[in-house]
Design a protein around this motif. Sequence first.
Motif, PDB file in Angstrom:
ATOM      1  N   VAL A   1       0.846  -1.199   0.000  1.00  0.00           N
ATOM      2  CA  VAL A   1       0.000   0.000   0.000  1.00  0.00           C
ATOM      3  C   VAL A   1       0.883   1.251   0.000  1.00  0.00           C
ATOM      4  CG1 VAL A   1      -1.614   1.366   1.400  1.00  0.00           C
ATOM      5  CG2 VAL A   1      -2.052  -1.067   0.987  1.00  0.00           C
ATOM      6  N   GLN A   2       1.921   1.265   0.829  1.00  0.00           N
ATOM      7  CA  GLN A   2       2.835   2.413   0.864  1.00  0.00           C
ATOM      8  C   GLN A   2       3.531   2.600  -0.487  1.00  0.00           C
ATOM      9  OE1 GLN A   2       1.635   4.153   3.788  1.00  0.00           O
ATOM     10  NE2 GLN A   2       3.557   4.982   3.074  1.00  0.00           N
ATOM     11  N   GLU A   3       3.915   1.493  -1.112  1.00  0.00           N
ATOM     12  CA  GLU A   3       4.561   1.546  -2.417  1.00  0.00           C
ATOM     13  C   GLU A   3       3.614   2.143  -3.461  1.00  0.00           C
ATOM     14  OE1 GLU A   3       7.186  -1.393  -5.289  1.00  0.00           O
ATOM     15  OE2 GLU A   3       6.394  -2.168  -3.400  1.00  0.00           O
ATOM     16  N   VAL A   4       2.345   1.782  -3.400  1.00  0.00           N
ATOM     17  CA  VAL A   4       1.362   2.320  -4.340  1.00  0.00           C
ATOM     18  C   VAL A   4       1.109   3.800  -4.081  1.00  0.00           C
ATOM     19  CG1 VAL A   4      -1.076   2.229  -5.022  1.00  0.00           C
ATOM     20  CG2 VAL A   4       0.283   0.143  -4.926  1.00  0.00           C
ATOM     21  N   ILE A   5       1.029   4.198  -2.826  1.00  0.00           N
ATOM     22  CA  ILE A   5       0.860   5.622  -2.510  1.00  0.00           C
ATOM     23  C   ILE A   5       2.019   6.424  -3.097  1.00  0.00           C
ATOM     24  CG2 ILE A   5       0.879   7.322  -0.636  1.00  0.00           C
ATOM     25  CD1 ILE A   5      -0.748   5.233   1.008  1.00  0.00           C
TER      26      ILE A   5
ATOM     27  N   ASP B   1     -10.158  12.134  -1.938  1.00  0.00           N
ATOM     28  CA  ASP B   1     -10.934  10.905  -1.702  1.00  0.00           C
ATOM     29  C   ASP B   1     -10.209   9.648  -2.185  1.00  0.00           C
ATOM     30  OD1 ASP B   1     -13.012  12.387  -0.568  1.00  0.00           O
ATOM     31  OD2 ASP B   1     -13.954  12.708  -2.523  1.00  0.00           O
ATOM     32  N   LEU B   2      -8.945   9.545  -1.847  1.00  0.00           N
ATOM     33  CA  LEU B   2      -8.134   8.382  -2.230  1.00  0.00           C
ATOM     34  C   LEU B   2      -8.581   7.159  -1.440  1.00  0.00           C
ATOM     35  CD1 LEU B   2      -5.638   7.272  -3.779  1.00  0.00           C
ATOM     36  CD2 LEU B   2      -4.284   7.927  -1.770  1.00  0.00           C
ATOM     37  N   GLN B   3      -8.873   6.089  -2.168  1.00  0.00           N
ATOM     38  CA  GLN B   3      -9.241   4.806  -1.552  1.00  0.00           C
ATOM     39  C   GLN B   3      -8.327   3.750  -2.148  1.00  0.00           C
ATOM     40  OE1 GLN B   3     -13.360   3.745  -2.141  1.00  0.00           O
ATOM     41  NE2 GLN B   3     -13.040   1.655  -1.424  1.00  0.00           N
ATOM     42  N   ILE B   4      -7.706   2.950  -1.286  1.00  0.00           N
ATOM     43  CA  ILE B   4      -6.750   1.937  -1.722  1.00  0.00           C
ATOM     44  C   ILE B   4      -7.159   0.589  -1.144  1.00  0.00           C
ATOM     45  CG2 ILE B   4      -4.346   1.189  -1.590  1.00  0.00           C
ATOM     46  CD1 ILE B   4      -3.557   4.119  -1.502  1.00  0.00           C
ATOM     47  N   GLU B   5      -7.246  -0.419  -2.017  1.00  0.00           N
ATOM     48  CA  GLU B   5      -7.634  -1.755  -1.592  1.00  0.00           C
ATOM     49  C   GLU B   5      -6.645  -2.783  -2.127  1.00  0.00           C
ATOM     50  OE1 GLU B   5     -11.685  -2.738  -2.428  1.00  0.00           O
ATOM     51  OE2 GLU B   5     -12.392  -0.755  -1.833  1.00  0.00           O
ATOM     52  N   PRO B   6      -5.797  -3.347  -1.241  1.00  0.00           N
ATOM     53  CA  PRO B   6      -4.862  -4.377  -1.688  1.00  0.00           C
ATOM     54  C   PRO B   6      -5.556  -5.722  -1.888  1.00  0.00           C
ATOM     55  CG  PRO B   6      -4.575  -3.947   0.657  1.00  0.00           C
ATOM     56  CD  PRO B   6      -5.634  -3.008   0.165  1.00  0.00           C
ATOM     57  N   HIS B   7      -5.113  -6.438  -2.916  1.00  0.00           N
ATOM     58  CA  HIS B   7      -5.617  -7.785  -3.222  1.00  0.00           C
ATOM     59  C   HIS B   7      -4.440  -8.614  -3.714  1.00  0.00           C
ATOM     60  CE1 HIS B   7      -9.928  -6.779  -2.961  1.00  0.00           C
ATOM     61  NE2 HIS B   7      -9.548  -5.606  -3.429  1.00  0.00           N
ATOM     62  N   GLY B   8      -3.793  -9.326  -2.801  1.00  0.00           N
ATOM     63  CA  GLY B   8      -2.621 -10.118  -3.185  1.00  0.00           C
ATOM     64  C   GLY B   8      -1.507  -9.220  -3.667  1.00  0.00           C
ATOM     65  N   ASN B   9      -1.048  -9.439  -4.905  1.00  0.00           N
ATOM     66  CA  ASN B   9       0.040  -8.618  -5.431  1.00  0.00           C
ATOM     67  C   ASN B   9      -0.487  -7.492  -6.322  1.00  0.00           C
ATOM     68  OD1 ASN B   9      -0.747 -10.286  -7.544  1.00  0.00           O
ATOM     69  ND2 ASN B   9       1.312 -10.507  -8.362  1.00  0.00           N
ATOM     70  N   SER B  10      -1.802  -7.204  -6.197  1.00  0.00           N
ATOM     71  CA  SER B  10      -2.374  -6.071  -6.921  1.00  0.00           C
ATOM     72  C   SER B  10      -3.073  -5.146  -5.931  1.00  0.00           C
ATOM     73  CB  SER B  10      -3.341  -6.535  -8.007  1.00  0.00           C
ATOM     74  OG  SER B  10      -4.428  -7.216  -7.440  1.00  0.00           O
TER      75      SER B  10
ATOM     76  N   TYR C   1      -8.894   4.094  -6.137  1.00  0.00           N
ATOM     77  CA  TYR C   1     -10.003   4.932  -6.576  1.00  0.00           C
ATOM     78  C   TYR C   1      -9.694   6.332  -6.059  1.00  0.00           C
ATOM     79  CZ  TYR C   1     -11.946   0.265  -6.770  1.00  0.00           C
ATOM     80  OH  TYR C   1     -12.130  -1.073  -7.037  1.00  0.00           O
ATOM     81  N   VAL C   2      -9.745   7.330  -6.956  1.00  0.00           N
ATOM     82  CA  VAL C   2      -9.377   8.676  -6.544  1.00  0.00           C
ATOM     83  C   VAL C   2     -10.064   9.705  -7.435  1.00  0.00           C
ATOM     84  CG1 VAL C   2      -7.272   8.757  -7.981  1.00  0.00           C
ATOM     85  CG2 VAL C   2      -7.404  10.133  -5.881  1.00  0.00           C
ATOM     86  N   ASN C   3     -10.427  10.825  -6.827  1.00  0.00           N
ATOM     87  CA  ASN C   3     -10.950  11.961  -7.580  1.00  0.00           C
ATOM     88  C   ASN C   3      -9.782  12.873  -7.927  1.00  0.00           C
ATOM     89  OD1 ASN C   3     -13.473  10.911  -7.136  1.00  0.00           O
ATOM     90  ND2 ASN C   3     -14.061  12.423  -5.601  1.00  0.00           N
ATOM     91  N   ALA C   4      -9.875  13.529  -9.086  1.00  0.00           N
ATOM     92  CA  ALA C   4      -8.792  14.409  -9.513  1.00  0.00           C
ATOM     93  C   ALA C   4      -9.364  15.656 -10.182  1.00  0.00           C
ATOM     94  CB  ALA C   4      -7.873  13.687 -10.491  1.00  0.00           C
ATOM     95  N   ASP C   5      -8.954  16.818  -9.674  1.00  0.00           N
ATOM     96  CA  ASP C   5      -9.232  18.089 -10.335  1.00  0.00           C
ATOM     97  C   ASP C   5      -8.016  18.375 -11.199  1.00  0.00           C
ATOM     98  OD1 ASP C   5     -11.788  18.899  -9.227  1.00  0.00           O
ATOM     99  OD2 ASP C   5     -10.720  19.072  -7.316  1.00  0.00           O
TER     100      ASP C   5
ATOM    101  N   PHE D   1     -12.466  14.650 -12.430  1.00  0.00           N
ATOM    102  CA  PHE D   1     -12.513  13.274 -12.908  1.00  0.00           C
ATOM    103  C   PHE D   1     -12.467  12.331 -11.721  1.00  0.00           C
ATOM    104  CE2 PHE D   1     -10.575  15.899 -16.109  1.00  0.00           C
ATOM    105  CZ  PHE D   1     -11.098  15.451 -17.309  1.00  0.00           C
ATOM    106  N   VAL D   2     -12.945  11.130 -11.932  1.00  0.00           N
ATOM    107  CA  VAL D   2     -12.734  10.054 -10.972  1.00  0.00           C
ATOM    108  C   VAL D   2     -11.992   8.953 -11.729  1.00  0.00           C
ATOM    109  CG1 VAL D   2     -15.006   9.009 -11.375  1.00  0.00           C
ATOM    110  CG2 VAL D   2     -13.798   8.539  -9.248  1.00  0.00           C
ATOM    111  N   PHE D   3     -10.969   8.433 -11.099  1.00  0.00           N
ATOM    112  CA  PHE D   3     -10.131   7.405 -11.707  1.00  0.00           C
ATOM    113  C   PHE D   3     -10.198   6.130 -10.884  1.00  0.00           C
ATOM    114  CE2 PHE D   3      -8.192  11.211 -13.364  1.00  0.00           C
ATOM    115  CZ  PHE D   3      -7.776  10.860 -14.630  1.00  0.00           C
ATOM    116  N   SER D   4     -10.129   5.017 -11.584  1.00  0.00           N
ATOM    117  CA  SER D   4      -9.832   3.746 -10.926  1.00  0.00           C
ATOM    118  C   SER D   4      -8.594   3.201 -11.630  1.00  0.00           C
ATOM    119  CB  SER D   4     -11.005   2.763 -11.018  1.00  0.00           C
ATOM    120  OG  SER D   4     -11.297   2.451 -12.354  1.00  0.00           O
TER     121      SER D   4
END
Length: 124
Positions: free
Chosen positions: A6-10, A69-78, A82-86, A100-103
């Motif tokens: 999760v830290q690596e993804v952030i 509104d950053l939301q992070i959900e780990p699933h194994g090695n992925s 989900y995040v909103n972006a101005d 925009f909203v991105f996944s």
Amino acid sequence: MGFELVQEVINAEHRLKASMIGSDIAALDSLLADNLVFINHFGHRVSKQDDLALHQSGLLSISSIELSDLQIEPHGNSVLVYVNADIVGTYNGADASGRFVFSRVWLKEYGKIQVVSAHSTMLL
């Protein structure tokens, strides 16, 4: 592995934002998987090569990105993000700013974390 991933993804999300603003092709090349499929807010499928070409050509120019509104959900090695972006920027000289909203799906393989799938929707 969960917390470290999760830290690596952030950290990768921050690098992705900076590389999009700076049109840093080398950084984008490293952060985007070769088999990336990005569905943009027009519903078009965009490849990694397409995305890099937009930045390299100067056709797409981003001057700022504010994330919320950053939301992070780990699933194994992925990791699902989900995040909103101005975003403030131009496309082919015309204003392309908006909310925009991105996944994104980040995948860690062979010691490397990369975006393998992304989707954006423009918020009205």
